[in-house]
Motif scaffolding. Structure first.
Motif, PDB file in Angstrom:
ATOM      1  N   GLY A  80       0.805  -1.211   0.000  1.00  0.00           N
ATOM      2  CA  GLY A  80       0.000   0.000   0.000  1.00  0.00           C
ATOM      3  C   GLY A  80       0.839   1.263   0.000  1.00  0.00           C
ATOM      4  N   VAL A  81       1.970   1.215   0.699  1.00  0.00           N
ATOM      5  CA  VAL A  81       2.888   2.365   0.692  1.00  0.00           C
ATOM      6  C   VAL A  81       3.447   2.559  -0.718  1.00  0.00           C
ATOM      7  N   ARG A  83       2.005   1.693  -3.524  1.00  0.00           N
ATOM      8  CA  ARG A  83       0.944   2.211  -4.395  1.00  0.00           C
ATOM      9  C   ARG A  83       0.746   3.703  -4.192  1.00  0.00           C
ATOM     10  N   PHE A  84       0.778   4.149  -2.938  1.00  0.00           N
ATOM     11  CA  PHE A  84       0.641   5.579  -2.637  1.00  0.00           C
ATOM     12  C   PHE A  84       1.724   6.386  -3.356  1.00  0.00           C
ATOM     13  N   GLU A  87       1.423   6.309  -7.325  1.00  0.00           N
ATOM     14  CA  GLU A  87       0.374   7.207  -7.814  1.00  0.00           C
ATOM     15  C   GLU A  87       0.858   8.647  -7.908  1.00  0.00           C
ATOM     16  N   GLU A 122      -4.084  -1.879   2.225  1.00  0.00           N
ATOM     17  CA  GLU A 122      -4.954  -0.711   2.394  1.00  0.00           C
ATOM     18  C   GLU A 122      -4.572   0.091   3.634  1.00  0.00           C
ATOM     19  N   TYR A 125      -1.458   2.140   2.955  1.00  0.00           N
ATOM     20  CA  TYR A 125      -1.872   3.303   2.165  1.00  0.00           C
ATOM     21  C   TYR A 125      -2.497   4.363   3.078  1.00  0.00           C
ATOM     22  N   CYS A 128      -0.038   6.399   4.984  1.00  0.00           N
ATOM     23  CA  CYS A 128       0.572   7.440   4.147  1.00  0.00           C
ATOM     24  C   CYS A 128      -0.332   8.661   4.042  1.00  0.00           C
TER      25      CYS A 128
END
Length: 292
Positions: A80-81, A83-84, A87, A122, A125, A128
Motif C-alpha cells: 500500500g505504501v 501504491r501511494f 500514484e 490498504e 496506504y 501514508c
C-alpha cells in the motif's frame, strides 16, 4: 521532560491504528528519495528490502520506511505504501517505470489482541494519507499492541509504543521514530530511572521467544553517503541498548534504519553520537506516552 520531536524538512510520519485488533503500522515518508542505510542486530528479525540498503547494492535512495505490527504478515502493508508513492510518480526510475523503494521491519504483536488482525496494503496506504510532521506518540500505529519488559513474565509486561525525539548535531537535525516492543525493561537515560523494569528477571528466565523487537528509523538532514548512513544506523543501536535492557537478544529482531535528506553539512561523528541519544530518548518517550 518531554523531548523535542522535530522532523527534517521533507519527511512526514503517518499511523494507521486498529484499536480493536491491537495492531497497526507507521510509515516514515520521504517521497522525493533520501539516502538509506540499516543495521539489524536482533536475532529474530522480520524485514523487507534490507539487503538493498547494503553499501555495495545498486539502489541508494529510499522513498519510505514501513514499521508495522502483525509480525511477518504485516509486511503486506508495504504494498500500500508503494501504491501511494507510485500514484504520485515517486520511485526508482527504470525507463518509464518508477519503483518506490520501501524497506520495512515488523514487531510481533499477535498476542496483544486479535491474532488474526494484521496490517495489509490498504492500511499501509491509509498511514501514508495520514502522514504529518507532528505524529502522535504512544499506543498508536505500529506501537498499538507493543509491549515491553516481557523478560520477567507475561504478567509483568507493560505497554510499549511509538516515540519520537530529535536533537541537533551542529547545524544538522537528527530525529528518531522508534517502536518499543522488546523483551527487556525500559530505562530512561535522561532521568536515570526505570519506566518499565524487569523486577523478576534473574538472567536465566524465559525471554518470551518470538514476541519481541524494537525497531525504528533515524532521520537526519545531514549529507551522508550510503556507507555513512549504514554507520549511523550501527551507532544508533547504542541508544537502543541504553534504553532497552537487555537488548539484541536471541528473541528480539532489533532493526534501525537511517535516512539522510542531504540538505545540511554536519559533522558525521556528531550525527552518529546524536543518533544514539535520540534513539534512547524516543524509546523512553514512546513507552511513557503509552502508559498515560
Amino acid at each position: 521532560m518531554t523531548p523535542s520531536a522535530e522532523l527534517p524538512e521533507g519527511v512526514t510520519v503517518g499511523h494507521w491504528t486498529d484499536e480493536k485488533g491491537r495492531t497497526g503500522c507507521t510509515v516514515v515518508l520521504a517521497p522525493d528519495g533520501v539516502v538509506g542505510g540499516v543495521d539489524v542486530r536482533g536475532a529474530a528479525p522480520g524485514t523487507r528490502e534490507t539487503d538493498l540498503l547494503r553499501p555495495a547494492m545498486l539502489v541508494e535512495r529510499v522513498h519510505a520506511v514501513l514499521l508495522t505490527g502483525g509480525s511477518a504478515f504485516g509486511l503486506d502493508a508495504a504494498g500500500g505504501v508503494m501504491r501511494f508513492l507510485e500514484e504520485r510518480g515517486k520511485g526508482f526510475a527504470i525507463g518509464p517505470v518508477r519503483v518506490p523503494i520501501v524497506p520495512a521491519a515488523v514487531i510481533f504483536d499477535l498476542l496483544a489482541g486479535d491474532p488474526h488482525a494484521r496490517p495489509g496494503a490498504e492500511d499501509g496506504y491509509a498511514a501514508c494519507v495520514a502522514a504529518t510532521r507532528e505524529p502522535a506518540q504512544g499506543a498508536v500505529g505500529a506501537g498499538t499492541g507493543a509491549t515491553v519488559a516481557k523478560g520477567g513474565g507475561r504478567n509483568e509486561a507493560r505497554p510499549g509504543g511509538v516515540g519520537v525525539a530529535s536533537a541537533r548535531a551542529g547545524p544538522g537535525l537528527v530525529s528518531a521514530v522508534m517502536i518499543a516492543n522488546g523483551a527487556g525493561g525500559v530505562w530512561d537515560d535522561e532521568t536515570h530511572e526505570w519506566i518499565a523494569p524487569l523486577s523478576q528477571w534473574d538472567g536465566a528466565s524465559n525471554l518470551f521467544p518470538g514476541a519481541n523487537t524494537t525497531i525504528g528509523v533515524v532521520v537526519t538532514d545531514a549529507k551522508l553517503t550510503k556507507n555513512e548512513a549504514n554507520r549511523v544506523a550501527t551507532v544508533a543501536h547504542d541508544g537502543l541498548a541504553r534504553a532497552v535492557r537487555p537488548a539484541h537478544t536471541m528473541y528480539d529482531g532489533d532493526t534501525i534504519f537511517c535516512l539522510a535528506t542531504g540538505k545540511v553539512d554536519a559533522p558525521r561523528d556528531a550525527v552518529e553520537a546524536v543518533a544514539a541519544l535520540v534513539v534512547a530518548r524516543a524509546i523512553a518517550a514512546g513507552v511513557r506516552a503509552a502508559q498515560r
